[in-house]
Design a protein around this motif. Structure first.
Motif, short mmCIF file in Angstrom:
data_model
loop_
_atom_site.label_atom_id
_atom_site.label_comp_id
_atom_site.label_asym_id
_atom_site.label_seq_id
_atom_site.Cartn_x
_atom_site.Cartn_y
_atom_site.Cartn_z
N GLU A 279 0.84 -1.20 0.00
CA GLU A 279 0.00 0.00 0.00
C GLU A 279 0.87 1.25 0.00
O GLU A 279 2.05 1.20 0.35
N GLU A 287 -3.54 4.11 -0.71
CA GLU A 287 -3.80 3.49 -2.01
C GLU A 287 -3.34 2.04 -1.99
O GLU A 287 -2.22 1.74 -1.58
N ILE A 288 -4.22 1.13 -2.45
CA ILE A 288 -3.83 -0.27 -2.60
C ILE A 288 -3.16 -0.39 -3.96
O ILE A 288 -3.80 -0.18 -5.00
N GLU A 289 -1.87 -0.70 -3.95
CA GLU A 289 -1.09 -0.58 -5.18
C GLU A 289 -1.58 -1.54 -6.27
O GLU A 289 -1.62 -1.17 -7.44
N ALA A 290 -1.98 -2.76 -5.89
CA ALA A 290 -2.40 -3.75 -6.88
C ALA A 290 -3.63 -3.29 -7.66
O ALA A 290 -3.73 -3.52 -8.87
N THR A 291 -4.57 -2.63 -6.99
CA THR A 291 -5.84 -2.29 -7.64
C THR A 291 -5.98 -0.81 -7.93
O THR A 291 -6.87 -0.40 -8.67
N GLY A 292 -5.15 0.01 -7.28
CA GLY A 292 -5.28 1.46 -7.44
C GLY A 292 -6.41 2.05 -6.61
O GLY A 292 -6.69 3.25 -6.68
N GLU A 293 -7.06 1.20 -5.80
CA GLU A 293 -8.17 1.69 -4.98
C GLU A 293 -7.65 2.61 -3.87
O GLU A 293 -6.62 2.34 -3.26
#
Ligand code: DGT
Ligand code: CA
Ligand code: CA
Ligand code: ZN
Length: 575
Positions: A279, A287-293
């Motif tokens: 993150e 921001e959750i890096e894998a999803t961009g959320e």
């Protein structure tokens, strides 16, 4: 009701004397006002009780009239006239050490000096040294002080920004478009000095809020003004306070508050932890890096909880061990734990309020007990209590406290430790006092052994409960006397003597670093305001911040205890 308190009347009389000196009035007239100030200070009656000031020794009819004006209206024509007559530029010069009304009067009368710039020029041209009472050394010293006066300090002691904080808090409270706001940065972390203030504001209308901020009375410069970030300078007398405002949407409030609370090093630790989770912490959320959320948090507590951490107090966010120690901060002392203020002054010595007034103010704060600790007889300048006045004051306190069944008032004294190492009162006087404070206000230049001998004599005395402002330092102003604090801590532990965190923002003495060492050595701490007027009771919050920086646990701070607990402990540590 009176328009101003007694201490202020005394100060205004002294101000009249100084202004008359500047004007070059004769010494007789000047001293009439000084004598009146002294007479008022030494008289024990409150302004309300003292109907006719001319009954006081040293107060003539004319002066009595002036006192009357001051009491009733807070002002007097004579002072207004003097203010109008005396060049404004001379007033700041009164702050220079060694320059009083008399000397400034000479500079004004004889060299026609009306401002700091004039004075500097006269020093450069070596005109000042020829005035009687000055000399070449004095001239050089004045010049140096004028140079320093013009310099802008890089960091401000917390005391210097408090008026700005008070104004800004009430201004933001009053702006309807502000949903919530908080003061972040080094101030929130409880540092002793700050470079600037950092306000985080949640609002849907940054434009309107910005306009209001720009139009505030004390704004002296606009450094930058963007849609969501504004940097201003506010001016209070000769102090300039830089302030950053950041306006954000409420969903980002918690993360941005965390970011701008800092410290920088703490932020680095948190980012590291986020990175390990895949993150990324930004000012706007996580921001959750894998999803961009982008994740948002309603509060700082939720933000920390996302990282499996309890809420970490701002005061310990210094980027060292606070993440590992996070669980240990649950019993950190907090402002809500404070039951008492054990160091304060009244009109009996150099305070502005009466005993009753201070008692009411402390009760209204929700405390359950307090100590009245006026200055002892050694401090003549502070109207210290003679043995006889001390007895009478304590009798009055004992009378007064019978009126309360939910509140206790300890009799007390702030007793000087004299330059020769003796104490200001005899044992048989001390033995009847509930809370004896010992402190040093004189002969700061003594060598370390002499200072330590003074402090140790006080600690060794069974009746001395506490050492106040143990190092005597004033933040950014003077280093204090030569005290070996490690040795004092050891002595305090051995003798069961409490050490103070004096909450006055000019002192914060002990400092957090020393208080942390004191706790580790088993020493008990009291956080006290040393209030000389109502408003200073508010400083408790700054003292508690210092205690939290020191990681003091509630159980080690004696003014979180009940009156009965403290009394029992004091008795158990008598030798
Ligand atoms: P000071 O010097 O008394 O104003 O101290 P602070 O901590 O209030 O510093 P300030 O006003 O420059 O910035 C407020 C906070 O914003 C700071 O504690 C952490 C955060 N911050 C500012 N610049 C940086 C940066 O370059 N990196 C990181 N990680 N944080 C920053
Ligand atoms: Ca700052
Ligand atoms: Ca800043
Ligand atoms: Zn005091």
């Amino acid at each position: 009701m009176t328009a101003i308190d007694k201490k202020s009347v005394i100060q205004e009389l002294e101000r009249i004397a100084v202004y008359l000196e500047i004007k070059g009035e004769n010494a007789f007239r000047v001293s009439a006002y000084r004598k009146a100030a002294q007479a008022l200070e030494q008289d024990e009656r409150s302004l309300a009780e003292l109907e006719d000031p001319s009954v006081l020794n040293g107060v003539g009819k004319g002066t009595a009239g002036i006192i009357d004006d001051l009491v009733k209206t807070g002002s007097t024509e004579l002072l207004d006239q003097l203010k109008a007559e005396i060049p404004e530029g001379l007033i700041p010069l009164l702050k220079l050490p060694g320059l009083g009304g008399k000397k400034i009067g000479k500079l004004y009368q004889e060299l026609n000096i009306t401002s700091a710039a004039d004075l500097k020029k006269a020093c450069e041209e070596k005109q000042v040294r020829d005035l009687s009472g000055f000399g070449a050394k004095t001239e050089e010293k004045i010049y140096q002080e004028l140079e320093d006066m013009g310099k802008r300090p890089e960091r401000l002691p917390v005391s210097a920004v408090l008026p700005a904080v008070a104004d800004l808090n009430s201004a933001l409270d009053a702006i309807e478009e502000v949903d919530r706001f908080e003061l972040a940065g080094s101030f929130r972390r409880g540092r002793e000095t700050v470079k600037d203030l950092d306000y985080i504001i949640s609002t849907e209308y940054p434009g309107e809020v910005g306009e209001r901020l720009l139009s505030m009375e004390k704004v002296s410069a606009v450094i930058s003004s963007g849609k969501t970030k504004i940097s201003l300078e506010l001016q209070y007398d000769d102090v300039i306070v830089p302030v950053d405002f950041r306006m954000v949407q409420d969903e980002s409030f918690a993360t941005i508050l965390h970011h701008f609370t800092g410290s920088k090093d703490h932020n680095v630790l948190m980012r590291q932890r986020a990175k390990n989770n895949g993150e990324k912490i930004s000012e706007y959320g996580v921001e959750i890096e894998a999803t961009g959320e982008m994740l948002h948090f309603a509060s700082e507590a939720e933000f920390f909880s996302h990282f499996d951490l309890p809420w970490i107090p701002p005061e310990v966010r210094n980027g060292t061990t606070e993440l590992e120690e996070a669980e240990t901060y649950v019993d950190l002392v907090s402002i809500n734990d404070i039951q008492a203020d054990l160091h304060m002054h009244t009109t009996w010595s150099d305070g502005a309020q009466s005993i009753e007034e201070m008692v009411e103010a402390c009760r209204n704060r929700g405390y359950s007990f307090m100590a009245i600790t006026d200055h002892g007889k050694f401090l003549k300048v502070a109207n210290g209590l003679s043995d006889e006045r001390l007895q009478r004051q304590h009798e009055e306190i004992r009378q007064l406290r019978t009126a309360y069944d939910d509140f206790d008032v300890f009799t007390g004294i702030e007793m000087d430790i004299l330059p020769d190492g003796t104490l200001d009162y005899a044992d048989d006087v001390l033995k009847n006092i509930d809370f004896v404070i010992a402190s040093i206000h004189s002969s700061f230049n003594q060598d370390e052994n002499t200072i330590m001998a003074r402090l140790e004599t006080a600690c060794n005395h069974p009746q001395v409960a506490m050492i106040a402002h143990p190092t005597g330092r004033l933040i950014e102003k003077r280093p204090g006397y030569r005290v070996d604090v490690d040795r004092l801590i050891q002595k305090a532990y051995e003798t069961g003597t409490i050490l103070e965190i004096n909450a006055n923002p000019n002192r914060l003495d002990l400092s957090a670093a020393w208080a942390e060492k004191a706790q580790a050595a088993g020493v008990k701490i009291a956080v006290n305001t040393d209030a000389h007027r109502y408003e200073m009771l508010d400083h408790m919050e700054l003292g508690v911040k210092t205690a939290r920086r020191a990681k003091l646990k509630k159980e080690n701070v004696v003014n979180t205890w009940t009156a009965a607990q403290l009394k029992a402990w004091l008795t158990s540590t008598d030798e």
